[in-house]
Design a protein around this motif. Structure first.
Motif, PDB file in Angstrom:
ATOM      1  N   SER A 226       0.832  -1.188   0.000  1.00  0.00           N
ATOM      2  CA  SER A 226       0.000   0.000   0.000  1.00  0.00           C
ATOM      3  C   SER A 226       0.870   1.243   0.000  1.00  0.00           C
ATOM      4  CB  SER A 226      -0.884   0.007   1.244  1.00  0.00           C
ATOM      5  OG  SER A 226      -0.100   0.233   2.400  1.00  0.00           O
ATOM      6  N   TRP A 227       0.283   2.364  -0.385  1.00  0.00           N
ATOM      7  CA  TRP A 227       1.034   3.616  -0.412  1.00  0.00           C
ATOM      8  C   TRP A 227       1.396   4.051   0.996  1.00  0.00           C
ATOM      9  CZ3 TRP A 227      -0.692   7.966   2.073  1.00  0.00           C
ATOM     10  CH2 TRP A 227      -2.028   7.990   2.467  1.00  0.00           C
ATOM     11  N   VAL A 228       0.613   3.647   1.991  1.00  0.00           N
ATOM     12  CA  VAL A 228       0.909   4.002   3.377  1.00  0.00           C
ATOM     13  C   VAL A 228       2.224   3.358   3.815  1.00  0.00           C
ATOM     14  CG1 VAL A 228       0.130   3.862   5.780  1.00  0.00           C
ATOM     15  CG2 VAL A 228      -1.525   4.289   3.955  1.00  0.00           C
ATOM     16  N   GLY A 229       2.374   2.067   3.554  1.00  0.00           N
ATOM     17  CA  GLY A 229       3.604   1.372   3.911  1.00  0.00           C
ATOM     18  C   GLY A 229       4.806   1.920   3.170  1.00  0.00           C
ATOM     19  N   ASN A 230       4.625   2.232   1.888  1.00  0.00           N
ATOM     20  CA  ASN A 230       5.715   2.805   1.104  1.00  0.00           C
ATOM     21  C   ASN A 230       6.128   4.176   1.646  1.00  0.00           C
ATOM     22  OD1 ASN A 230       5.637   0.572  -0.551  1.00  0.00           O
ATOM     23  ND2 ASN A 230       4.337   1.543  -2.086  1.00  0.00           N
ATOM     24  N   ALA A 231       5.141   4.970   2.087  1.00  0.00           N
ATOM     25  CA  ALA A 231       5.448   6.286   2.650  1.00  0.00           C
ATOM     26  C   ALA A 231       6.245   6.154   3.948  1.00  0.00           C
ATOM     27  CB  ALA A 231       4.152   7.061   2.891  1.00  0.00           C
ATOM     28  N   PHE A 232       5.883   5.183   4.786  1.00  0.00           N
ATOM     29  CA  PHE A 232       6.635   4.952   6.016  1.00  0.00           C
ATOM     30  C   PHE A 232       8.072   4.533   5.703  1.00  0.00           C
ATOM     31  CE2 PHE A 232       2.513   4.272   8.407  1.00  0.00           C
ATOM     32  CZ  PHE A 232       2.703   5.343   9.276  1.00  0.00           C
ATOM     33  N   ALA A 233       8.245   3.678   4.704  1.00  0.00           N
ATOM     34  CA  ALA A 233       9.591   3.234   4.327  1.00  0.00           C
ATOM     35  C   ALA A 233      10.431   4.402   3.813  1.00  0.00           C
ATOM     36  CB  ALA A 233       9.500   2.137   3.265  1.00  0.00           C
ATOM     37  N   LEU A 234       9.812   5.294   3.032  1.00  0.00           N
ATOM     38  CA  LEU A 234      10.533   6.467   2.539  1.00  0.00           C
ATOM     39  C   LEU A 234      10.935   7.386   3.696  1.00  0.00           C
ATOM     40  CD1 LEU A 234      11.574   8.121   0.154  1.00  0.00           C
ATOM     41  CD2 LEU A 234       9.301   9.171  -0.027  1.00  0.00           C
ATOM     42  N   MET A 235      10.051   7.507   4.689  1.00  0.00           N
ATOM     43  CA  MET A 235      10.388   8.297   5.874  1.00  0.00           C
ATOM     44  C   MET A 235      11.598   7.705   6.589  1.00  0.00           C
ATOM     45  SD  MET A 235       8.001   9.254   9.190  1.00  0.00           S
ATOM     46  CE  MET A 235       8.041   7.604   9.934  1.00  0.00           C
ATOM     47  N   ALA A 236      11.650   6.379   6.691  1.00  0.00           N
ATOM     48  CA  ALA A 236      12.786   5.718   7.347  1.00  0.00           C
ATOM     49  C   ALA A 236      14.082   5.981   6.582  1.00  0.00           C
ATOM     50  CB  ALA A 236      12.527   4.218   7.451  1.00  0.00           C
ATOM     51  N   ALA A 237      14.049   5.857   5.251  1.00  0.00           N
ATOM     52  CA  ALA A 237      15.254   6.062   4.439  1.00  0.00           C
ATOM     53  C   ALA A 237      15.747   7.505   4.536  1.00  0.00           C
ATOM     54  CB  ALA A 237      14.962   5.705   2.986  1.00  0.00           C
ATOM     55  N   THR A 238      14.819   8.458   4.491  1.00  0.00           N
ATOM     56  CA  THR A 238      15.196   9.870   4.504  1.00  0.00           C
ATOM     57  C   THR A 238      15.761  10.290   5.854  1.00  0.00           C
ATOM     58  OG1 THR A 238      13.450  10.346   2.882  1.00  0.00           O
ATOM     59  CG2 THR A 238      14.378  12.215   4.077  1.00  0.00           C
ATOM     60  N   THR A 239      15.078   9.928   6.933  1.00  0.00           N
ATOM     61  CA  THR A 239      15.547  10.333   8.270  1.00  0.00           C
ATOM     62  C   THR A 239      16.855   9.639   8.635  1.00  0.00           C
ATOM     63  OG1 THR A 239      14.067   8.649   9.246  1.00  0.00           O
ATOM     64  CG2 THR A 239      13.258  10.917   9.148  1.00  0.00           C
ATOM     65  N   LEU A 240      17.063   8.415   8.143  1.00  0.00           N
ATOM     66  CA  LEU A 240      18.330   7.725   8.393  1.00  0.00           C
ATOM     67  C   LEU A 240      19.479   8.463   7.708  1.00  0.00           C
ATOM     68  CD1 LEU A 240      19.560   5.144   9.701  1.00  0.00           C
ATOM     69  CD2 LEU A 240      19.311   4.044   7.467  1.00  0.00           C
ATOM     70  N   ALA A 241      19.254   8.883   6.469  1.00  0.00           N
ATOM     71  CA  ALA A 241      20.288   9.621   5.732  1.00  0.00           C
ATOM     72  C   ALA A 241      20.593  10.964   6.402  1.00  0.00           C
ATOM     73  CB  ALA A 241      19.831   9.845   4.290  1.00  0.00           C
ATOM     74  N   ILE A 242      19.551  11.685   6.846  1.00  0.00           N
ATOM     75  CA  ILE A 242      19.761  12.969   7.528  1.00  0.00           C
ATOM     76  C   ILE A 242      20.514  12.752   8.832  1.00  0.00           C
ATOM     77  CG2 ILE A 242      18.613  14.944   8.599  1.00  0.00           C
ATOM     78  CD1 ILE A 242      16.291  14.514   6.660  1.00  0.00           C
ATOM     79  N   ASN A 243      20.161  11.688   9.554  1.00  0.00           N
ATOM     80  CA  ASN A 243      20.813  11.362  10.823  1.00  0.00           C
ATOM     81  C   ASN A 243      22.327  11.203  10.623  1.00  0.00           C
ATOM     82  OD1 ASN A 243      21.804  10.163  13.166  1.00  0.00           O
ATOM     83  ND2 ASN A 243      20.434   8.419  13.107  1.00  0.00           N
ATOM     84  N   PHE A 244      22.726  10.362   9.695  1.00  0.00           N
ATOM     85  CA  PHE A 244      24.146  10.104   9.482  1.00  0.00           C
ATOM     86  C   PHE A 244      24.874  11.360   8.988  1.00  0.00           C
ATOM     87  CE2 PHE A 244      23.086   5.385   8.714  1.00  0.00           C
ATOM     88  CZ  PHE A 244      23.245   5.114  10.061  1.00  0.00           C
ATOM     89  N   THR A 245      24.216  12.150   8.152  1.00  0.00           N
ATOM     90  CA  THR A 245      24.835  13.389   7.675  1.00  0.00           C
ATOM     91  C   THR A 245      25.018  14.370   8.825  1.00  0.00           C
ATOM     92  OG1 THR A 245      23.778  13.073   5.516  1.00  0.00           O
ATOM     93  CG2 THR A 245      24.628  15.262   6.009  1.00  0.00           C
ATOM     94  N   LEU A 246      24.028  14.457   9.699  1.00  0.00           N
ATOM     95  CA  LEU A 246      24.110  15.354  10.853  1.00  0.00           C
ATOM     96  C   LEU A 246      25.252  14.950  11.779  1.00  0.00           C
ATOM     97  CD1 LEU A 246      22.572  17.805  11.957  1.00  0.00           C
ATOM     98  CD2 LEU A 246      21.194  16.239  13.320  1.00  0.00           C
ATOM     99  N   CYS A 247      25.451  13.653  11.946  1.00  0.00           N
ATOM    100  CA  CYS A 247      26.557  13.186  12.788  1.00  0.00           C
ATOM    101  C   CYS A 247      27.910  13.640  12.247  1.00  0.00           C
ATOM    102  CB  CYS A 247      26.532  11.662  12.891  1.00  0.00           C
ATOM    103  SG  CYS A 247      25.174  10.994  13.877  1.00  0.00           S
TER     104      CYS A 247
END
Length: 314
Positions: free
Chosen positions: A152-173
């Motif tokens: 579903s698009w809901v699950g895909n949206a959650f997965a995209l949120m995980a990928a984006t916030t993970l990338a921002i997290n590592f960049t911020l570190c």
């Protein structure tokens, strides 16, 4: 001299990040096996992983634990908030869509991290890293191709949120070189556990999980997640955030293989080729960079020996 100190700075980063990815490989599988409602699995994951992160911080820093938290500052608070969103996105993505969709979207995190690092930190990755990123993206897409339209698009949206916030997290570190942000993951557990716990209590059904479910939850949330994520969170101390994200794809591929084995799913031939492409790309990149490092060391050794000989003649 300890064995660890004989490794170069880069080698230490590769070992920490790859080790964390391997430990985290059963994550998605065990979420499926636990088979708990959304709020309940998030609550257990939050509180138990928070306890695990705290125990690891106390073991590593002892009396200096409080000072380790102070060093993280406001950046550490942002890291905790971001990882809370990553946790929710990953868990809920697996709850609402098929694993292939989550894996394919999560594979975009190295690209996002590379772009953010280029814009924010002015880090330029070598061509071989960009090539490895794109090859791994192709491999992950091949693994998930037969699942691509099933979620579903809901699950895909959650997965995209995980990928984006993970990338921002590592960049911020990477903006705080030399500062270990992994102790702040305790607050990630408290945030996720508290919010999910309130939702769980509001639902009315507050019974404990069955014995086998509880065993899976304790293994995953108290042991696997704290140990694996602590290693991953230390990766940006040694490597560019895009390369940390690239090594996390080990978790994606091996986690998929575990799901095929444990759940007796029959992988498609294309998926097998995709997995081999990712593992082969990461292995080839690692071996090539190891050769480059050995060549650089070989060039430095003669120079240092000449210096020693000159000093001995004085």
């Amino acid at each position: 001299m300890s064995r660890w100190s004989t490794f170069s700075h880069r080698q230490q980063g590769l070992l920490l990040t790859a080790g964390g990815a391997l430990i985290m490989a059963p994550d998605a599988l065990l979420i499926k096996v636990a088979d708990l409602p959304d709020a309940e699995i998030l609550m257990w994951r939050g509180f138990l992983s928070g306890l695990g992160f705290l125990l690891i911080a106390l073991m590593r820093y002892g009396r200096g634990t409080l000072a380790a938290y102070r060093r993280c500052g406001w950046t550490g608070i942002a890291v905790a908030l971001l990882f809370s969103l990553t946790t929710c996105g990953f868990v809920l993505g697996n709850q609402y869509t098929k694993a292939g969709n989550v894996l394919m979207i999560l594979a975009s995190s190295p690209i996002i991290a590379a772009v953010l690092s280029w814009i924010i930190l002015k880090e330029r990755l070598p061509r071989r890293t960009w090539l490895a990123i794109w090859l791994c993206m192709v491999g992950i897409a091949m693994i998930a191709l037969d699942d691509a339209g099933a979620g579903s698009w809901v699950g895909n949206a959650f997965a995209l949120m995980a990928a984006t916030t993970l990338a921002i997290n590592f960049t911020l570190c990477r903006t705080r070189p030399g500062v270990d942000m992994s102790p702040m993951l305790v607050f990630n557990g408290l945030i996720v556990g508290s919010i999910a716990g309130l939702i769980w209590l509001a639902g009315g059904e507050t019974s404990l999980p069955a014995t086998h479910q509880l065993g899976v939850v304790i293994l995953l949330c108290l042991i696997i997640v704290p140990c694996g994520v602590t290693l991953l969170q230390r990766g940006p101390l040694y490597l560019p955030s895009a390369e940390v994200g690239l090594l996390i794809l080990l978790e994606v591929v091996i986690g998929t293989l575990l799901a095929w084995w444990i759940l007796a799913e029959q992988p498609a031939p294309m998926a097998m080729v995709g997995g081999a492409l990712v593992l082969g790309t990461l292995s080839a990149k690692g071996l090539y960079e190891r050769r480059l490092e050995l060549r650089m060391r070989a060039r430095l050794v003669p120079a240092s020996s000449v210096t020693v000989d000159r000093s001995s003649t004085l």
